[in-house]
Design an enzyme around this catalytic site. Structure first.
Site, PDB file in Angstrom:
ATOM      1  N   GLY A   1      -6.403 -24.379  36.911  1.00 14.57           N
ATOM      2  CA  GLY A   1      -5.710 -24.249  35.429  1.00 14.57           C
ATOM      3  C   GLY A   1      -6.357 -25.275  34.796  1.00 14.57           C
ATOM      4  O   GLY A   1      -7.351 -25.602  34.688  1.00 14.57           O
ATOM      5  N   CYS A   2      -5.545 -25.804  33.750  1.00 13.03           N
ATOM      6  CA  CYS A   2      -5.952 -26.870  32.798  1.00 13.03           C
ATOM      7  C   CYS A   2      -6.505 -28.081  33.389  1.00 13.03           C
ATOM      8  O   CYS A   2      -6.080 -28.737  34.381  1.00 13.03           O
ATOM      9  CB  CYS A   2      -4.548 -27.258  31.998  1.00 13.03           C
ATOM     10  SG  CYS A   2      -4.715 -28.591  30.748  1.00 13.03           S
TER      11      CYS A   2
END
Length: 223
Positions: free
Chosen positions: A51-52
């Site tokens: 993810g981020c």
């Protein structure tokens, strides 16, 4: 796509940082001074995607034995991609972090434990609200020993029935890590007032730290 808020005013940064602490956020993301680039070669490295990269960077930065964490891109074919290119999902890259660690303090298997505590590794092509192949979860192994460790770790987790869904992490040979733009580095530390940081990064950091109390740097964790 994440909304970026870059704080340029130092007094505002201080005010927002204090506000964050009053809301029960961790008192710090980094407990040590930044390691000069010339000294990084003495450390082992590991590359992860989940993810981020702002979130992943903050989690690994809080671990004892981790000297530095760099945000960037890996897993694709586009050379030297930009953030904007990565966000199209067409480069093949995923937002990733390169972790520099002292192997006399922390080993690779413990890094795997940190990684799997850092998010929902059963989610396919994303983490939370961040969706797309650029947010997929990948562990980039650098040798056969690491590959075997990762595969055994995932098999053990799946067999444990800890999760309702199977682990969705790709296990891929490392090829190249591309450095992200400067404003992405230490983003959570420098942008505590960002809406994304307050509502996504900090809660994710706190969830991870709650599971990793025995390996956190001194002074970090929930307050």
């Amino acid at each position: 796509m994440k909304t970026i808020h870059i704080l340029l005013c130092f007094p505002i940064f201080l005010a927002l940082s204090s506000c964050g602490q009053k809301q029960g956020y961790p008192t710090a993301v980094r407990a040590t001074t930044k390691v000069p680039s010339a000294e990084l070669s003495k450390y082992h490295t590991a590359v992860f995607a989940a993810g981020c990269f702002w979130c992943e960077e903050a989690v690994f930065e809080s671990i004892n034995g981790v000297a530095e964490v760099i945000s960037g891109y890996a897993g694709g074919t586009t050379k030297n991609p930009t953030y904007e290119q990565s966000n199209t999902g067409t480069t093949g890259h995923a937002e990733s972090v390169e972790v520099y660690y002292d192997s006399t303090v922390i080993d690779y298997k413990t890094l795997l434990r940190v990684y799997f505590a850092s998010g929902d590794l059963t989610q396919v092509n994303g983490q939370g609200p961040d969706l797309g192949s650029q947010y997929r979860s990948i562990i980039f192994y650098k040798n056969p020993v690491e590959k075997a460790m990762v595969e055994e770790y995932i098999a053990t987790l799946n067999a444990s029935k800890k999760y309702k869904r199977p682990i969705s992490v790709e296990v891929t040979a490392f090829t190249k890590f591309w450095l992200a733009e400067d404003y992405h580095q230490d983003y959570v530390l420098h942008n505590p007032g960002s809406s994304y940081v307050q509502h996504e990064s900090i809660p994710r950091l706190k969830r991870a730290q709650a599971q990793l109390g025995d390996v956190l740097k001194p002074g970090l964790g929930q307050h």
